[in-house]
Design an enzyme around this catalytic site. Sequence first.
Site, mmCIF file in Angstrom:
data_model
loop_
_atom_site.group_PDB
_atom_site.id
_atom_site.type_symbol
_atom_site.label_atom_id
_atom_site.label_comp_id
_atom_site.label_asym_id
_atom_site.label_seq_id
_atom_site.Cartn_x
_atom_site.Cartn_y
_atom_site.Cartn_z
ATOM 1 N N CYS A 1 0.806 -1.222 0.000
ATOM 2 C CA CYS A 1 0.000 0.000 0.000
ATOM 3 C C CYS A 1 0.841 1.276 0.000
ATOM 4 O O CYS A 1 0.479 2.264 -0.633
ATOM 5 C CB CYS A 1 -0.974 0.000 1.173
ATOM 6 N N ASP B 1 -7.315 5.958 -1.476
ATOM 7 C CA ASP B 1 -6.968 4.758 -0.721
ATOM 8 C C ASP B 1 -6.533 3.648 -1.678
ATOM 9 O O ASP B 1 -7.291 3.277 -2.576
ATOM 10 C CB ASP B 1 -8.185 4.306 0.085
ATOM 11 N N HIS C 1 -6.136 0.526 -0.933
ATOM 12 C CA HIS C 1 -6.548 -0.782 -0.411
ATOM 13 C C HIS C 1 -7.781 -1.325 -1.118
ATOM 14 O O HIS C 1 -8.832 -1.568 -0.507
ATOM 15 C CB HIS C 1 -6.801 -0.701 1.099
#
Length: 461
Positions: free
Chosen positions: A134, A351, A353
Amino acid sequence: MNSVSPSSAQYVQPADSPEGRRRRDLHSGHFGHGPAGGADGGREGSGEMDEVDRLKTKLMSAWNNVKYGWSVKSKTVFNKTSPLYLLGQSYVFNNEDEVERFSLAFASRLWLTYRKDFPPLGGSALTSDCGWGCMLRSGQMLLAQGLLTHLLPPGWHWAESPHLTDVDFEILHPRSPSLSRGSQTPPPVGHALQRRSVQEGGDSPAEALHRRLVGWFGDDPASPFGLHRLVELGRSSGKRAGDWYGPSVVAHILRKAVAVTTEVEDMAVYVAQDCTVYKEDVVRLCESSPRWKSVIILVPVRLGGESLNPSYVQCVKNILKLQCCIGIIGGKPKHSLFFIGFQDEQLLYLDPHYCQPAVDVTQGNFSLESFHCNSPRKMGVGRMDPSCTIGFYARSKKDFETLCSAVGGVSAGRTPRPEKYPIFTFVEGGAHDYGQEDAPPQILPSSHRLGHSGADEFVLL
């Protein structure tokens, strides 16, 4: 189809695994959720794996692909009175024109997420970065924003940028007839906005450059800023595929990636030392070619101990107001994010993720949809992890001088003696003038540290 529909591109908040908790106890201060390969990602020296390791890697990758592929819907609310700042631009959502302007700007940012089913990463059998990559993805987004600013026209927007979904702008009044174009009835709040035409067509030079830029971040060994290249460059910092990467290490990996590529020879990356930008070193770097090189300045910092020092909240917000700021890579504890703006006490972020299938960027007509996000997300600024890297961009020498002045004016924060506790500083001269050339980061005594000794430790402010 290698793309994500607007309704499915939502974020997930995964639970920690026992193995992830064990590894994080050893590597506190890093971002990630659990190694897809970890220590078994490759054998020292040979880079080969036995069958048990290979099976374990495949099982972990398969589990992470499922875990990060689930979507959880939630609505993000923006109020109509407070300004929202996105990479130096201000928006007040009191009419549909302003909402549309923000929608185009947000959806045109590059969104780089976990991927699966790409060619194996060097020294491992990993074909996905789910669960560990990430921070590398956040770093890619930071570099991508610098390249968008550097290469594309000012105010550029992607002609096919997706409509925003699961958002509420709290617009209480209908659109003014004097502002309407086409239908007099505004779209329902929280639904897709009627898209006005934009200047750039799908086949314009700007769109061709946009596609080329996206390809540079593709999950292919030949991509200059793709995951394969970044993992390869991380080996010199002791990192391997499956390891966690902190924001400081990623900053240096990005610097190396730009230095070795021939795609953007008119740009350089400078990484600050010990929260200090040495102006002479930046000038020397930018004057290393016949023409002045544009520069991305990356400043790794630690803004507190175990949590963000409240004294630096306003400073972080002031930095995100600057047009020279290209974002902040960091996140909340053990969860890397790319911060690009704020409204009130909420940070706006992208993000990484979310697991998507790898896209073959070697095909001339590859889909761009999965590289752009349609779901803005916010979180309280107080939840921000203190370890982060701040990015700035300067096109010319004059821009660099302006940057030094503007950033220096907002980097002190709200402390009783701001001149004593700035987030970072700009100083005249080079690192050698201060005895800092090639010096490691200053580390406080072990009783004041959060993590193990390594390149990701920072001076605690």
